[in-house]
Scaffold this active site. Structure first.
Site, short mmCIF file in Angstrom:
data_model
loop_
_atom_site.label_atom_id
_atom_site.label_comp_id
_atom_site.label_asym_id
_atom_site.label_seq_id
_atom_site.Cartn_x
_atom_site.Cartn_y
_atom_site.Cartn_z
N SER A 138 29.35 45.23 2.67
CA SER A 138 28.12 45.69 3.50
C SER A 138 27.29 44.52 3.77
CB SER A 138 27.74 46.93 3.15
OG SER A 138 26.43 47.29 3.92
N TYR A 151 22.41 50.52 -3.55
CA TYR A 151 23.70 50.28 -2.58
C TYR A 151 23.98 48.86 -2.60
CZ TYR A 151 26.73 50.67 1.23
OH TYR A 151 27.79 50.38 2.07
#
Lengths: 245, 464
Positions: A138, A151
């Site tokens: 990501s 995250y």
């Protein structure tokens, strides 16, 4: 990629990737946690032209299953030349700040389980001196931000691991492709307000496969994120730490 | 939240949305009513749910099975006809019935029991639906087929999404030997000319449809071009599959809402005149890919934007042969007098093949479809007049294209309405349904279930 193991095949990006692979006539081994959902994706792939589709319901947080899972995929497809690692959780940043257990859960799924699987798969691919390992990371891993750094840390750690793995496996003719999507418009984010930066899972999947085909190293999909993250990475930390991001 | 629009962009309503992801998931619990919503190609308010929730079916887009030997396809309800064609056409199969756009979902095609250029030969889409699963708000799931839960099958085909959510469906496709259509264009000078050539074409042509110059008057009233065709026989198999013919709605696009002055009597007259005279008055034959033959407008993305912000109203009626000539004459005259030109008007004959759907629109006779830019009261009055003329002629108006039909007219057009109502899911409703059934105003049943009923829409005006 003709014989592909797709981990976390019921995620939106993985589903879109599976469709493209199926239309190319690839053989697929799919995993997911929910039996009914995995069955829906499996039948969809078979109908769309996959040469062969097998699936296994498995929770990848159970690391003890990884060795057997890879073995089963090798047996079912008579070898493997591609992996798409797509499983992951977004987690809840606020919850993670309150509780180590919540933080650990994110790190466990996004980083540790990926490392465990890639350890098994890397050795196999290194030995066969061929193959492509595609891992969905990501843009959040490029820089820690207060709104989702747990995250982000799981993906940032994953990025560094993949860099090292790529460095090690290049001489064995194994490609390690790190895919960094930005915002993705999945059915699950349908309730969120959308802006121009949201990409469809189909667009991300096409970017992912094209990166895999040309054995790229790290790609941002859509490409605009390379520029956005370049800017974000360039901001000096003294300034960055005061920003609301 | 960006509100969903119908294809005509009128009316505009406030509503919630909920994206469906898996066919095995339960329906969400919401205050207010639910309505399945696919690609939103219904023109009026049958795909809208003011004050309630739209269940977006675009996530239910998976295939389940396809047998290239028998041409039976099973898929989730949100799969579009476009997606199906891309899978099956190269394997020698085609949709048994297709509307004029391929950007509709299978669920939507069933809920509106859509028809196509082959109605006189094949009937409606519903006739080829072998079975489907219906999920009700009480959590029950039923497989519905002609011989299994036949009442639910009949109520749901053409049932406007009100009987529950169709999760998946199984459709019998039709074989083709190549993707080409042998098409012939035949001009006709007036309405009588249309009726003659249309009836004469039914025997030898699988597909017929006519474009009408709706501004021609007097002796030329109802003049136009009839398109008729058949899938090309096997000697054309050798032609390469011309991929360039496949429009996916991403090529040409109407980039923005066109200002109102672009569309006026003069521009539409000029377009109609040129279009008619392009033909030189002689029949013309050619071979064409199925895509431009069936889906000419799909090549232009968001073509509904040419009507601007205020949108447009479509009107489609069917009138029986016994009254067709006079009724269509009156309808065409009334619409050309309206000073509100219809860009695209389509005439087509419907055959007598019955549909299994109780609320199905197509029935034997002649159907006429017209678009009217929404210019407010004047347009609504025109459409209401056309509605009245249709009812007097013993015809019916198509709910999927309607935004104005009165409760009385609805009851006259759909005699099985009472029977159908018993199968409407207590948690499902639509703006259209409340409009044509003003007694069964929304949300009374949510209260009966012991849930907090949300306040009804501020007024009936909010619904319209």
């Amino acid at each position: 990629m003709k014989k592909v193991l797709v981990l976390g095949a019921t995620s939106a990006i993985a589903q879109a990737t599976v469709r493209l692979l199926a239309a190319r006539g690839a053989s697929l081994y799919l995993t997911g946690r929910n039996a009914a959902n995995l069955d829906a994706v499996t039948k969809d792939a078979a109908t769309r032209g996959a040469a062969k589709v097998e699936s296994q319901v498995v929770d990848l947080n159970d690391f003890d299953t990884h060795e057997a899972l890879v073995e089963a995929a090798y047996t079912a497809l008579d070898g493997l030349d591609g992996v798409v690692l797509a499983h992951g959780v977004l987690g809840d940043q606020a919850e993670a700040q309150r509780s180590w257990a919540a933080t650990e859960a994110v790190l466990r799924t996004n980083f540790l389980s990926a490392v465990s699987l890639l350890t098994v798969l890397a050795n196999r691919f290194e030995a066969q001196k061929a193959g492509t390992l595609v891992v969905i990371s990501s843009v959040a891993g490029d820089r820690g931000r207060q709104s989702n750094y747990v995250y982000g840390a799981s993906k940032g750690a994953l990025n560094v691991f993949l860099q090292g793995l790529r460095n090690r496996l290049t001489k064995s003719n194994v490609a390690v492709v790190t895919v960094k999507p930005g915002f993705v418009d999945t059915p699950m984010t349908a309730h969120l307000p959308k802006n121009k930066l949201f990409a469809s899972p189909e667009k991300v999947a096409r970017g992912l496969l094209s990166a895999a085909d040309s054995r790229k190293n790290e790609v941002y999909v859509p490409g605009i994120w390379a520029l956005i993250m370049l800017i974000i990475r360039t901001i000096p930390e003294t300034v960055f730490k005061r920003m609301k991001l | 939240m960006k509100s969903r629009e119908s294809w005509g962009r009128y009316p505009q309503v406030e509503q919630q949305t909920h994206a469906l992801v898996w066919r095995t998931d339960a329906l969400p619990r919401k205050d207010g009513s639910l309505l399945p919503h696919g690609l939103g190609r219904s023109y009026g308010d049958s795909c809208l749910n003011a004050g309630g929730t739209l269940l977006l079916t675009s996530g239910l887009d998976r295939f389940i099975a396809f047998d290239p030997a028998t041409g039976v396809i099973r898929c989730e309800a949100g799969v579009s006809l476009d997606t199906i064609l891309r899978l099956v056409a190269p394997r020698g199969w085609f949709l048994p019935v297709t509307p004029g756009t391929k950007f509709v979902t299978v669920g939507g095609a069933i809920a509106n029991d859509v028809h196509g250029k082959n109605h006189h030969r094949g009937g409606t889409f519903g006739r080829f639906v072998r079975r489907f699963e219906l999920l009700r708000s009480d959590g029950s799931r039923r497989v519905c087929a002609p011989d299994e839960n036949p009442d639910w099958y009949g109520a749901t085909i053409g049932g406007l999404g009100l009987t529950g959510l169709i999760t998946w469906a199984e459709v019998q496709l039709t074989p083709i030997s190549n993707p080409y259509v042998l098409q012939e264009t035949v001009p006709f000078g007036n309405l009588d000319g249309f009726l003659d050539v249309a009836r004469a074409s039914e025997k030898d042509y699988e597909f017929t449809m006519a474009w009408v110059d709706c501004l021609a008057r007097g002796k030329k009233l109802g003049r136009g071009l009839l398109y008729r065709g058949n899938f090309a026989p096997p000697q054309f198999d050798g032609l390469p599959l011309a991929r360039s013919h496949l429009s996916h709605g991403v090529g040409l696009a109407v980039p923005m809402d066109m200002p109102a002055f672009c569309l006026n009597r003069l521009s539409v007259s000029a377009f109609n005149w040129l279009y008619y005279h392009r033909q030189n008055g002689k029949p013309k034959q050619r071979l064409t890919h199925y895509d431009p033959f069936f889906y000419p407008l799909d090549a232009i993305y968001a073509w509904n934007r040419i009507y601007g912000r205020r949108g447009f109203l479509q009107f489609q009626c069917v009138v029986p042969y016994s009254t067709a000539r006079d009724a269509l004459k009156e309808i065409l005259e009334r619409s050309s007098r309206g000073g509100l030109p219809s860009f695209l008007s389509v005439l087509k004959t419907f055959g007598d093949i019955p549909s299994p759907g109780w609320l199905s629109f197509p029935r034997e006779g002649v159907t006429l479809a017209m678009d009217f830019a929404n210019r407010g009261e004047k347009t609504w009055k025109l459409v209401e007049d056309l509605d009245r003329l249709t009812r007097q002629a013993g015809g019916a108006v198509y709910p999927a294209k309607d935004a104005l039909m009165s409760p009385e007219n609805f009851a006259a057009y759909f005699p099985q309405r009472e029977r159908f109502m018993q199968y409407v899911d207590p948690s499902f409703s639509s703006s259209f349904w409340r409009r044509v059934n003003p007694v069964s105003l929304p949300f009374s049943l949510a209260a009966e279930r012991g849930e907090t009923a949300s306040p009804p829409p501020r007024s009936l005006l909010a619904i319209r």
